[in-house]
Design a protein around this motif. Structure first.
Motif, PDB file in Angstrom:
ATOM      1  N   ARG A  67      -2.905  -1.967  -6.397  1.00  0.00           N
ATOM      2  CA  ARG A  67      -2.328  -3.192  -5.832  1.00  0.00           C
ATOM      3  C   ARG A  67      -2.088  -4.253  -6.899  1.00  0.00           C
ATOM      4  O   ARG A  67      -1.075  -4.945  -6.879  1.00  0.00           O
ATOM      5  N   THR A 120       1.882   1.681  -3.559  1.00  0.00           N
ATOM      6  CA  THR A 120       0.778   2.141  -4.409  1.00  0.00           C
ATOM      7  C   THR A 120       0.522   3.633  -4.234  1.00  0.00           C
ATOM      8  O   THR A 120       0.244   4.335  -5.201  1.00  0.00           O
ATOM      9  N   GLU A 121       0.642   4.113  -3.005  1.00  0.00           N
ATOM     10  CA  GLU A 121       0.448   5.540  -2.764  1.00  0.00           C
ATOM     11  C   GLU A 121       1.599   6.358  -3.342  1.00  0.00           C
ATOM     12  O   GLU A 121       1.372   7.390  -3.978  1.00  0.00           O
ATOM     13  N   ASP A 166       0.820  -1.215   0.000  1.00  0.00           N
ATOM     14  CA  ASP A 166       0.000   0.000   0.000  1.00  0.00           C
ATOM     15  C   ASP A 166       0.854   1.266   0.000  1.00  0.00           C
ATOM     16  O   ASP A 166       0.493   2.263  -0.630  1.00  0.00           O
TER      17      ASP A 166
END
Length: 97
Positions: A46, A39-40, A36
């Protein structure tokens, strides 16, 4: 078009192979947290992270297998040169195939 790079060579996939399938998998919380964060930071989802990780893992296994086969071939040649195993001709190798 999707490519999987194995030994720096691209492997093309058919349209059927490019279709996606939904899977359910359990991932440890710490690893999901790491995913995560990626991904940010990189603005990807994901699925993209997991797909790229799987591609990388599969490519490394394929490369490792190739290295093991090459090592085994070198060992066989060394044993032939040392007279520990009989030398085989190209014809006998072709006959085996």
């Amino acid at each position: 078009m999707s490519f999987l790079y194995i030994n720096k060579q691209a492997v093309m996939h058919s349209i059927q192979e490019l279709e996606t399938q939904q899977v359910n998998l359990n991932i440890p919380t710490y690893l999901l947290n790491d995913i995560d964060e990626i991904t940010e930071k990189y603005k990807v989802d994901r699925s993209e992270v997991l797909i790229e990780a799987a591609k990388s893992y599969v490519a490394s296994i394929v490369e490792q297998d190739a290295h093991e086969r090459l090592y085994k071939a070198f060992q066989e040649v060394r044993q032939m040169r040392e007279g520990k195993t009989p030398k085989t001709s190209a014809r006998s190798l072709l006959d085996e195939l």
